[in-house]
Each structure stands twice: as C-alpha cells, then as structure tokens.
Enzyme design. Structure first.
Site, mmCIF file in Angstrom:
data_model
loop_
_atom_site.group_PDB
_atom_site.id
_atom_site.type_symbol
_atom_site.label_atom_id
_atom_site.label_comp_id
_atom_site.label_asym_id
_atom_site.label_seq_id
_atom_site.Cartn_x
_atom_site.Cartn_y
_atom_site.Cartn_z
ATOM 1 N N CYS A 19 -26.032 57.516 -43.100
ATOM 2 C CA CYS A 19 -26.071 57.732 -41.641
ATOM 3 C C CYS A 19 -27.321 57.164 -40.977
ATOM 4 O O CYS A 19 -27.411 57.140 -39.756
ATOM 5 C CB CYS A 19 -25.943 59.214 -41.330
ATOM 6 S SG CYS A 19 -24.284 59.838 -41.688
ATOM 7 N N HIS B 227 -28.703 60.610 -34.055
ATOM 8 C CA HIS B 227 -27.498 60.499 -34.887
ATOM 9 C C HIS B 227 -26.602 61.707 -34.618
ATOM 10 O O HIS B 227 -27.082 62.827 -34.454
ATOM 11 C CB HIS B 227 -27.888 60.436 -36.364
ATOM 12 C CG HIS B 227 -26.696 60.474 -37.271
ATOM 13 N ND1 HIS B 227 -25.658 59.596 -37.140
ATOM 14 C CD2 HIS B 227 -26.362 61.329 -38.280
ATOM 15 C CE1 HIS B 227 -24.735 59.877 -38.047
ATOM 16 N NE2 HIS B 227 -25.135 60.918 -38.743
ATOM 17 N N ASN C 209 -18.710 62.265 -36.290
ATOM 18 C CA ASN C 209 -19.784 61.526 -36.940
ATOM 19 C C ASN C 209 -19.241 60.176 -37.409
ATOM 20 O O ASN C 209 -18.480 60.111 -38.371
ATOM 21 C CB ASN C 209 -20.309 62.350 -38.126
ATOM 22 C CG ASN C 209 -21.465 61.670 -38.844
ATOM 23 O OD1 ASN C 209 -21.762 60.497 -38.604
ATOM 24 N ND2 ASN C 209 -22.114 62.393 -39.736
HETATM 25 O O1 UT7 Z 1 -24.523 62.677 -41.129
HETATM 26 C C1 UT7 Z 1 -25.024 62.803 -42.425
HETATM 27 C C2 UT7 Z 1 -25.734 64.071 -42.615
HETATM 28 N N1 UT7 Z 1 -24.848 65.187 -42.554
HETATM 29 C C3 UT7 Z 1 -25.182 66.264 -41.855
HETATM 30 O O2 UT7 Z 1 -26.186 66.285 -41.198
HETATM 31 C C4 UT7 Z 1 -24.271 67.459 -41.942
HETATM 32 C C5 UT7 Z 1 -25.066 68.732 -42.083
HETATM 33 N N2 UT7 Z 1 -24.259 69.917 -42.265
HETATM 34 C C6 UT7 Z 1 -23.469 70.445 -41.292
HETATM 35 O O3 UT7 Z 1 -23.342 69.888 -40.209
HETATM 36 C C7 UT7 Z 1 -22.833 71.788 -41.532
HETATM 37 O O4 UT7 Z 1 -23.351 72.328 -42.721
HETATM 38 C C8 UT7 Z 1 -21.286 71.752 -41.624
HETATM 39 C C9 UT7 Z 1 -20.693 71.489 -40.244
HETATM 40 C C10 UT7 Z 1 -20.832 70.675 -42.594
HETATM 41 C C11 UT7 Z 1 -20.762 73.120 -42.089
HETATM 42 O O5 UT7 Z 1 -21.239 74.148 -41.240
HETATM 43 P P1 UT7 Z 1 -21.947 75.445 -41.849
HETATM 44 O O6 UT7 Z 1 -22.287 76.306 -40.699
HETATM 45 O O7 UT7 Z 1 -23.090 74.989 -42.710
HETATM 46 O O8 UT7 Z 1 -20.807 76.104 -42.680
HETATM 47 P P2 UT7 Z 1 -20.752 76.421 -44.249
HETATM 48 O O9 UT7 Z 1 -20.566 75.165 -45.021
HETATM 49 O O10 UT7 Z 1 -21.886 77.316 -44.617
HETATM 50 O O11 UT7 Z 1 -19.421 77.275 -44.302
HETATM 51 C C12 UT7 Z 1 -19.329 78.568 -43.705
HETATM 52 C C13 UT7 Z 1 -17.940 79.115 -43.923
HETATM 53 C C14 UT7 Z 1 -17.486 79.039 -45.386
HETATM 54 O O12 UT7 Z 1 -16.704 80.167 -45.653
HETATM 55 P P3 UT7 Z 1 -17.315 81.403 -46.463
HETATM 56 O O13 UT7 Z 1 -17.737 80.839 -47.788
HETATM 57 O O14 UT7 Z 1 -18.471 81.886 -45.630
HETATM 58 O O15 UT7 Z 1 -16.164 82.332 -46.527
HETATM 59 C C15 UT7 Z 1 -16.634 77.800 -45.443
HETATM 60 O O16 UT7 Z 1 -15.688 77.835 -46.453
HETATM 61 O O17 UT7 Z 1 -16.990 78.316 -43.201
HETATM 62 C C16 UT7 Z 1 -15.971 77.840 -44.084
HETATM 63 N N3 UT7 Z 1 -15.533 76.523 -43.628
HETATM 64 C C17 UT7 Z 1 -14.595 76.345 -42.693
HETATM 65 N N4 UT7 Z 1 -13.861 77.216 -41.982
HETATM 66 C C18 UT7 Z 1 -12.972 76.713 -41.090
HETATM 67 C C19 UT7 Z 1 -15.981 75.309 -44.030
HETATM 68 N N5 UT7 Z 1 -15.331 74.339 -43.371
HETATM 69 C C20 UT7 Z 1 -14.459 74.973 -42.545
HETATM 70 C C21 UT7 Z 1 -13.532 74.498 -41.594
HETATM 71 N N6 UT7 Z 1 -12.817 75.402 -40.896
HETATM 72 N N7 UT7 Z 1 -13.335 73.182 -41.351
#
Ligand code: UT7
Length: 331
Positions: free
Chosen positions: A116, A256, A286
């Site tokens: 990215c 970004h 993204n």
């Molecule tokens: O561009 C390159 C660099 N990349 C980045 O900068 C991305 C950085 N990371 C992020 O933007 C975020 O971490 C994400 C958007 C990818 C995820 O958000 P988060 O707030 O960190 O969520 P998480 O991964 O901690 O997941 C929280 C919960 C989980 O459920 P449990 O384990 O708490 O029951 C996931 O399974 O949300 C669940 N989850 C979803 N729920 C509904 C994960 N993806 C989804 C989804 N819809 N699409």
C-alpha cells in the site's frame, strides 16, 4: 542557484464501472453494512469485470486520461513507473507494456512494489529522477486489481479492497514547488501480518497451494491496524515538525485509504480538521497503490498553487512514510 524541484503537473484516473456495494457483500459473506461502515468507513468499491483484463488495463486508461487532460504527446515521456502489488504477470514489467500501449515509445519503464506504500515510494523515485536533472517527464501510475488476489469467501478481507488506477506526471519546477521533504520507512516484522503466502520463490504455486487458498491476501487486521495507526501518524507529524509546519500551514492531508479510523487518528495527531483530509474510502475502498493518485484526481479542482500537502501511507512489508509536497498548479 535554487535547486530544481519535482512537481506534479497533471493527474488522471480510471475506475471500473461495476460497483460492489456493502449490500451485495451481505449476500456473499456473513457481514453487514453497519459493521463495514463503522469499522472501515467503506460503503462501496469498484471491481474490474472485463475478461482477460489485468492491472495494465486500468493503468493505461488512467494514463490516457492524464495525457488527454494535459494535451501531452506521450513521446515526450522519459520514464513510466507503475506502482502496483498486482502486476499483470509475475515476470515482465507491467510498466513496459503500459508505456508501449500509451505510445510512450521513448521511455524506459519498470514496476515498483511496496504494497500500500507503492505510490508513496514511487513519488520519491519519480522526484529523484527529475531532481537529478537527467529526465524531464516522469509518469507515475498507481494501479491495482485487488479483486484478482482477494478471497470473496473471506469476510475479513473481501470487504476492504477495490480496483482502480491513478496517474501523476512529475516535471522540473524552478519556483520551489513540488516535493519538499520525505521520510520513508520499512520493517520486515510486518511480513507475518499481511501477505500472500504462495506463488513466490518460497512456496511456488502447486495444486496444494491453490486448494489451501494460499494465493489470496491474508491479513491479521488488528495487528496491522495497531502498527498503521501509530506509524502513519508519527511520520506525518515528524515531517510537519521538521519543516516547521503547524496545522494552519497544511492545506491537505493525502492519506492512504485503508481504514477511516486510521486516517482520523493521523489527522488528529497533526491537528487537522476533517475538511483538510482527502477521503474517498467510502466510494472505492482500499485500492492499494491507487488510493493517493485517485485522491488527487478527485480533489484536483480544489487544489491551489502553493498549497502544502502531506501524503502518508502504510502497507504490507511493513512499508510506510510521509511526503511533504507543494502543489504546483491551479486547474
Ligand atoms: O492497507 C494496508 C494496511 N492495512 C490496514 O491498514 C488495515 C488495518 N486493519 C483494519 O483496518 C481493521 O483491523 C479491519 C477493518 C481489517 C478489521 O477491523 P477490527 O476492528 O480490527 O476487527 P477485528 O478483526 O478485531 O474483528 C472484530 C470482530 C471479530 O469477531 P469476534 O472474534 O470478536 O467475534 C471478527 O470475526 O468482527 C468480526 N469480523 C466481521 N464481522 C462482520 C471480521 N470481519 C467482519 C465482517 N463483518 N466483514
């Protein structure tokens, strides 16, 4: 004598027509609009559906948009740099093909891959060629067909990425406008958190790697988020401080577009209000290497000669950095 700077003198863009909305994703994986919107800020993304069309298809269209807007003869271009994490082919630079297709027959061309941060690093490369005095016109294109490396059964990644391309022309500037300063960083610790496991030299493609879905992007979102928030904000603030810029001096943050919460945290650290932050994550998701030039294209009419822009990016690798650039034209 004043040192020659490298300024952006034209921009262009291309986005595929097909819109993949949160509502459509709800029918594909276990997710919902509310989760996607509050966690990422994304409402929809564009997907390239044309058959046998790769990243070059979009890169060519973005370059042609720039050439047409600027009325530039492609034969004048010295160097075509394609920033991409999704080249057409693993070997044979996408940039070489793009240069030939747009008629940049006098240019040399190659690709740059820094996930990215590819376009941000590409800005540094493009500017250095201009500042060296050896080249006068460098075309930098950021293009990614992320849909080619995303598993649309994996809700943790498929909601994030989209396809698109943007282009920027770099030329010498004797008025002191253009790239002023940069701070680029990387840390290999990031490899474990954001990667495609197979298809490279460690794990070449096999029936097994395909069956195991190892050719798709895998991300430990939480870990990447933590690194992204602190590092993107740190370098942006550092570049401001080093150039004695306070929040009033900065007209635009060009960040970004990975996650609206990361962007908001960076802007807060810099003391910038929302209206100074370029944003298109809600429309395109993204787009990896294309986010920064797509922002420039979307906001071009609002930019004024002399505006101070801070670009910031964070990506796989890890790679990250910030660039301070003075805008060089009124559109
Ligand atoms: O561009 C390159 C660099 N990349 C980045 O900068 C991305 C950085 N990371 C992020 O933007 C975020 O971490 C994400 C958007 C990818 C995820 O958000 P988060 O707030 O960190 O969520 P998480 O991964 O901690 O997941 C929280 C919960 C989980 O459920 P449990 O384990 O708490 O029951 C996931 O399974 O949300 C669940 N989850 C979803 N729920 C509904 C994960 N993806 C989804 C989804 N819809 N699409």
């Amino acid at each position: 004598m004043k040192k020659t700077k490298a300024a952006i003198t034209a921009v262009g863009a291309y986005l595929p027509d097909y819109v993949l909305s949160n509502a459509i994703l709800e029918t594909m994986v276990d997710t919902n609009d509310e989760w996607i919107t509050t966690r990422t800020g994304i409402k929809e993304r564009r997907i390239l559906k044309e058959e046998n069309a790769g990243t070059s298809f979009m890169a060519i269209k973005a370059a042609e948009d720039l050439l047409q807007k600027r009325g530039l003869d492609p034969k004048e271009i010295d160097f075509v740099l394609v920033a991409t994490a999704t080249p057409d082919l693993p070997v044979a630079a996408t940039a070489a093909y793009v240069a030939s297709e747009i008629g940049a027959v006098n240019a040399f061309a190659y690709d740059l891959q820094a996930a990215c941060s590819s376009f941000l690093y590409g800005m540094s490369t493009a500017a250095s060629y201009i500042e060296s005095g050896r080249y006068k016109k460098v075309l930098l294109i950021g293009a990614d067909k992320m849909s080619s490396i995303i598993d649309y059964t994996d809700r943790t990644t498929c909601i994030i990425f989209g396809d698109g391309a943007g282009a920027a022309l770099f030329e010498p500037n004797e008025e002191g406008l253009g790239l002023q300063d940069e701070h680029l960083r990387s840390d290999g610790i990031g490899r474990q958190f954001l990667k495609i496991e197979a298809g490279g030299s460690i794990l070449p493609p096999s029936a097994e790697t395909v069956a195991n879905k190892q050719h798709y992007v895998q991300q430990d979102g939480k870990s990447v988020f933590k690194f992204a928030v602190s590092n993107m904000a740190d370098v942006s603030k550092m570049v401001m401080d080093r150039n004695e810029l306070i929040h009033d001096d900065v007209q635009w943050l060009v960040p970004h577009q990975a996650n609206k919460r990361i962007i908001d945290a960076t802007a807060k650290r810099m003391g910038l209000s929302d209206e100074k932050v370029m944003m298109n994550i809600h429309k395109y998701g993204n787009t990896t290497s294309a986010t920064l030039p797509l922002l420039l294209n979307d906001y071009e009419s609002k930019l004024k000669k002399g505006d101070n822009l801070i670009f910031a990016a964070f990506g796989g690798g890890f790679t990250w950095g910030a660039i301070y650039l003075k805008w060089a034209y009124n559109s």
